[in-house]
Design an enzyme around this catalytic site. Structure first.
Site, PDB file in Angstrom:
ATOM      1  N   ASP A  42       0.844  -0.835   0.100  1.00  0.00           N
ATOM      2  CA  ASP A  42       0.047   0.104   0.099  1.00  0.00           C
ATOM      3  C   ASP A  42       0.955   1.158  -0.132  1.00  0.00           C
ATOM      4  O   ASP A  42       1.605   1.533   0.988  1.00  0.00           O
ATOM      5  CB  ASP A  42      -0.799   0.129   1.269  1.00  0.00           C
ATOM      6  CG  ASP A  42      -1.863   1.152   1.245  1.00  0.00           C
ATOM      7  OD1 ASP A  42      -1.634   2.055   0.477  1.00  0.00           O
ATOM      8  OD2 ASP A  42      -2.674   0.907   2.096  1.00  0.00           O
ATOM      9  N   ASN A  80       1.230   7.311  -9.076  1.00  0.00           N
ATOM     10  CA  ASN A  80       0.385   7.212  -9.894  1.00  0.00           C
ATOM     11  C   ASN A  80      -1.053   6.502  -9.387  1.00  0.00           C
ATOM     12  O   ASN A  80      -2.110   6.700  -9.696  1.00  0.00           O
ATOM     13  CB  ASN A  80       0.642   6.228 -11.246  1.00  0.00           C
ATOM     14  CG  ASN A  80      -0.414   5.935 -12.085  1.00  0.00           C
ATOM     15  OD1 ASN A  80      -0.945   6.808 -12.951  1.00  0.00           O
ATOM     16  ND2 ASN A  80      -1.042   4.626 -11.963  1.00  0.00           N
ATOM     17  N   TYR A 105     -12.640  13.648  -4.364  1.00  0.00           N
ATOM     18  CA  TYR A 105     -11.663  13.412  -5.602  1.00  0.00           C
ATOM     19  C   TYR A 105     -11.079  14.841  -5.948  1.00  0.00           C
ATOM     20  O   TYR A 105      -9.736  15.093  -6.181  1.00  0.00           O
ATOM     21  CB  TYR A 105     -12.175  12.659  -6.675  1.00  0.00           C
ATOM     22  CG  TYR A 105     -11.161  12.434  -7.911  1.00  0.00           C
ATOM     23  CD1 TYR A 105     -10.276  11.153  -7.808  1.00  0.00           C
ATOM     24  CD2 TYR A 105     -11.368  13.130  -9.117  1.00  0.00           C
ATOM     25  CE1 TYR A 105      -9.526  10.914  -8.836  1.00  0.00           C
ATOM     26  CE2 TYR A 105     -10.324  12.593 -10.168  1.00  0.00           C
ATOM     27  CZ  TYR A 105      -9.685  11.699  -9.827  1.00  0.00           C
ATOM     28  OH  TYR A 105      -8.861  11.224 -10.925  1.00  0.00           O
ATOM     29  N   LYS A 136      -7.333  15.936  -5.645  1.00  0.00           N
ATOM     30  CA  LYS A 136      -6.135  16.059  -6.292  1.00  0.00           C
ATOM     31  C   LYS A 136      -5.812  17.505  -6.829  1.00  0.00           C
ATOM     32  O   LYS A 136      -4.788  17.815  -7.173  1.00  0.00           O
ATOM     33  CB  LYS A 136      -7.047  15.762  -7.846  1.00  0.00           C
ATOM     34  CG  LYS A 136      -7.315  14.319  -8.040  1.00  0.00           C
ATOM     35  CD  LYS A 136      -6.144  13.504  -7.995  1.00  0.00           C
ATOM     36  CE  LYS A 136      -6.354  11.846  -8.369  1.00  0.00           C
ATOM     37  NZ  LYS A 136      -5.054  11.188  -8.670  1.00  0.00           N
TER      38      LYS A 136
HETATM   39  N1  NAD Z   1      -8.927   7.296 -15.796  1.00  0.00           N
HETATM   40  C1  NAD Z   1      -9.297   8.344 -15.786  1.00  0.00           C
HETATM   41  O1  NAD Z   1     -10.188   8.952 -16.388  1.00  0.00           O
HETATM   42  C2  NAD Z   1      -8.326   9.346 -15.054  1.00  0.00           C
HETATM   43  C3  NAD Z   1      -8.150  10.873 -15.176  1.00  0.00           C
HETATM   44  C4  NAD Z   1      -7.356  11.567 -14.618  1.00  0.00           C
HETATM   45  C5  NAD Z   1      -6.499  11.074 -13.726  1.00  0.00           C
HETATM   46  N2  NAD Z   1      -6.371   9.579 -13.364  1.00  0.00           N
HETATM   47  C6  NAD Z   1      -5.781   9.154 -12.396  1.00  0.00           C
HETATM   48  O2  NAD Z   1      -4.669   8.246 -13.078  1.00  0.00           O
HETATM   49  C7  NAD Z   1      -4.228   7.465 -11.950  1.00  0.00           C
HETATM   50  C8  NAD Z   1      -4.319   5.944 -12.355  1.00  0.00           C
HETATM   51  O3  NAD Z   1      -5.754   5.956 -12.465  1.00  0.00           O
HETATM   52  P1  NAD Z   1      -6.236   4.822 -13.515  1.00  0.00           P
HETATM   53  O4  NAD Z   1      -7.429   5.544 -14.449  1.00  0.00           O
HETATM   54  O5  NAD Z   1      -5.140   4.061 -14.433  1.00  0.00           O
HETATM   55  O6  NAD Z   1      -7.257   3.713 -12.767  1.00  0.00           O
HETATM   56  P2  NAD Z   1      -6.992   2.176 -12.272  1.00  0.00           P
HETATM   57  O7  NAD Z   1      -8.087   1.807 -11.368  1.00  0.00           O
HETATM   58  O8  NAD Z   1      -6.739   1.330 -13.501  1.00  0.00           O
HETATM   59  O9  NAD Z   1      -5.628   2.136 -11.561  1.00  0.00           O
HETATM   60  C9  NAD Z   1      -5.452   2.591 -10.165  1.00  0.00           C
HETATM   61  C10 NAD Z   1      -4.516   1.633  -9.598  1.00  0.00           C
HETATM   62  O10 NAD Z   1      -4.092   2.159  -8.401  1.00  0.00           O
HETATM   63  C11 NAD Z   1      -3.995   1.033  -7.400  1.00  0.00           C
HETATM   64  N3  NAD Z   1      -3.983   1.467  -6.246  1.00  0.00           N
HETATM   65  C12 NAD Z   1      -5.143   1.951  -5.390  1.00  0.00           C
HETATM   66  N4  NAD Z   1      -4.708   2.376  -4.307  1.00  0.00           N
HETATM   67  C13 NAD Z   1      -3.465   1.956  -4.008  1.00  0.00           C
HETATM   68  C14 NAD Z   1      -2.693   1.927  -2.872  1.00  0.00           C
HETATM   69  N5  NAD Z   1      -2.892   2.731  -1.776  1.00  0.00           N
HETATM   70  N6  NAD Z   1      -1.342   1.530  -3.171  1.00  0.00           N
HETATM   71  C15 NAD Z   1      -0.794   0.810  -4.315  1.00  0.00           C
HETATM   72  N7  NAD Z   1      -1.888   0.832  -5.494  1.00  0.00           N
HETATM   73  C16 NAD Z   1      -3.104   1.500  -4.902  1.00  0.00           C
HETATM   74  C17 NAD Z   1      -5.276   0.052  -7.558  1.00  0.00           C
HETATM   75  O11 NAD Z   1      -5.343  -1.131  -7.277  1.00  0.00           O
HETATM   76  C18 NAD Z   1      -5.182   0.195  -9.409  1.00  0.00           C
HETATM   77  O12 NAD Z   1      -4.437  -0.830  -9.934  1.00  0.00           O
HETATM   78  C19 NAD Z   1      -5.051   7.666 -10.615  1.00  0.00           C
HETATM   79  O13 NAD Z   1      -4.256   8.487  -9.702  1.00  0.00           O
HETATM   80  C20 NAD Z   1      -6.284   8.491 -11.276  1.00  0.00           C
HETATM   81  O14 NAD Z   1      -6.709   9.265 -10.093  1.00  0.00           O
HETATM   82  C21 NAD Z   1      -7.490   9.040 -14.068  1.00  0.00           C
END
Ligand code: NAD
Length: 263
Positions: free
Chosen positions: A64, A91, A155, A159
């Protein structure tokens, strides 16, 4: 494979990516690995992290990343595998959906993962990087960290805090070799976007990108060290609108939050 200037930038470097079992983190692992970086893949998803580590010939550290113990184990694991950490991509994130009635737990989780994970990683890495003459800290924030996000108060606020912390790191350490960058995408086709219910439609309104497209943009940004990485070009215009006419911008955001109301 021919060596381009950009691949020379990360070739042989030790790159840690949190939340890399899927989505944007997975795409970053693939892109940076293709450029010759040694990747440490972190996630709380055991099988997913191991699969990605196998795919990119990297090392999986299941932890984590938001806790002090977890991030300490992660940085120790990467250092044991590759001798040092050159690039840390913070990330991992959680969606933080909810309005004014969002629970204490929803707020706590959003602030822990979307903000405090970065603070705890920087606390460990910055002193080492100051000693070793530099390092790169990249935070996957969101366009919600520059603008906002209807229906997702934890969120949006977490952010914004992530972007603010990245700015603080950059203004404090940029003269000492530490490069800080903030990735601020709008909708990206990942598991997180798919799980946002009605918000998915709002988030998608300005067009979605694939995780691979975002990773390519991040990779390009390594070349010029730009602070803001904006895979959706419209975000820059919206950010300017917010700064130059905040009330008009808020009125537009209000109509997004309540599309059927009379303004
Ligand atoms: N998908 C979108 O539209 C979007 C847009 C802007 C920003 N983001 C950001 O991009 C980043 C990646 O998200 P994504 O869209 O690829 O989603 P995703 O759910 O595919 O990936 C997020 C990953 O983070 C992991 N995770 C969560 N908490 C954790 C922790 N405490 N320790 C280790 N791992 C942890 C989850 O298991 C998951 O695999 C995030 O920070 C998200 O807020 C996503």
């Amino acid at each position: 494979m021919s060596i381009t200037p950009s691949s020379a930038g990360v070739s042989g470097k030790s790159v840690v990516i949190t939340g890399a079992a899927g989505g944007i983190g997975h795409a970053l692992a693939v892109r940076f690995s293709a450029a010759g970086a040694n990747i440490t893949v972190n996630d709380v998803d055991h099988a997913g992290a191991r699969n990605v580590a196998n795919e990119v010939g990297g090392t999986a550290v299941i932890a984590d990343c938001a806790t002090e113990d977890g991030v300490t184990a992660l940085i120790a694991g990467a250092t044991e595998a590759y001798g040092r950490v050159d690039v840390y991509i913070a990330n991992a994130g959680v969606p933080g959906i909810g309005d004014v009635s969002a629970s204490e737990e929803a707020w706590r989780l959003a602030l822990e993962v979307n903000l405090m994970a970065h603070v705890r990683a920087a606390r460990l890495l910055v002193p080492v990087w100051l000693e070793q003459g530099g390092g790169r800290f990249i935070i996957t924030a969101s366009a919600a960290g520059l603008l906002s996000m209807p229906g997702a108060a934890p969120y949006a606020a977490s952010k914004h805090a992530a972007v603010a912390f990245a700015e603080w790191l950059s203004m404090t350490y940029r003269d000492r070799g530490i490069v800080v960058q903030a990735i601020c995408p709008q909708a990206v086709r990942t598991r997180m976007l798919g799980g946002m219910g009605a918000l998915t439609e709002i988030a998608e309104r300005t067009g979605t990108l694939s995780p691979t497209e975002v990773a390519e943009e991040v990779y390009d940004a390594i070349l010029d060290d730009r602070f803001l990485i904006l895979p959706h070009p419209d975000v820059h215009r919206f950010y300017v609108n917010r700064a130059t006419d905040t009330d008009r911008w808020l009125k537009t955001m209000n109509s997004l939050a309540h599309p059927t109301s009379d303004e």
